[in-house]
Write a protein that holds these residues in place. Structure first.
Motif, PDB file in Angstrom:
ATOM      1  N   LEU A  24       0.823  -1.216   0.000  1.00  0.00           N
ATOM      2  CA  LEU A  24       0.000   0.000   0.000  1.00  0.00           C
ATOM      3  C   LEU A  24       0.858   1.268   0.000  1.00  0.00           C
ATOM      4  O   LEU A  24       0.363   2.348  -0.326  1.00  0.00           O
ATOM      5  N   ASP A  28      -2.851   2.995  -3.524  1.00  0.00           N
ATOM      6  CA  ASP A  28      -4.077   2.375  -3.031  1.00  0.00           C
ATOM      7  C   ASP A  28      -4.370   1.099  -3.807  1.00  0.00           C
ATOM      8  O   ASP A  28      -3.940   0.938  -4.956  1.00  0.00           O
ATOM      9  N   HIS A  70      -6.499   2.659   1.667  1.00  0.00           N
ATOM     10  CA  HIS A  70      -5.472   3.705   1.715  1.00  0.00           C
ATOM     11  C   HIS A  70      -4.601   3.502   2.947  1.00  0.00           C
ATOM     12  O   HIS A  70      -5.112   3.190   4.024  1.00  0.00           O
TER      13      HIS A  70
END
Length: 117
Positions: A24, A28, A70
């Motif tokens: 990550l 995203d 996120h």
């Protein structure tokens, strides 16, 4: 376990979750995208994401049919501050030890005179 720092470190204790965080960090991704390289179910990856979410490390949003995950960068500040605090203390201890060792290896002339008398 109530404090956030403990939750963060507990969440990162699992290698799969650390790998998810690393992935990550580049951008995203959806749960399906995150689950693709693992030989575990999407549900298992969702459980890992829930642990990361509860620790405040990731959030999910809605983008039409997608629910991208996120990474929350402020959590890294929390960890960095904690690590730096103890890093400074350890560095100070080593500097004091280095000074003691330097004194032992290179005694001053006054110390030699005192020892001779």
């Amino acid at each position: 376990m109530t404090d956030r720092l403990s939750q963060v470190f507990a969440a990162l204790a699992d290698p799969t979750r650390r790998d998810i965080v690393a992935r990550l960090s580049t951008g995203d991704a959806t749960v399906g995208e995150l689950a693709a390289p693992y030989e575990v179910s999407v549900q298992a990856v969702s459980k890992h994401l829930k642990v990361l979410e509860d620790a405040g490390m990731v959030t999910r949003s809605r983008d039409a049919q997608r629910r991208p995950v996120h990474l929350q960068p402020e959590v890294f500040d929390l960890m960095r501050k904690w690590i730096e605090r103890y890093q400074r203390q350890v560095e100070e201890r080593y500097q004091r030890l280095d000074a003691v060792l330097a004194d032992l290896q290179d005694p001053s002339p006054a110390s030699e005179e005192e020892a001779a008398s």
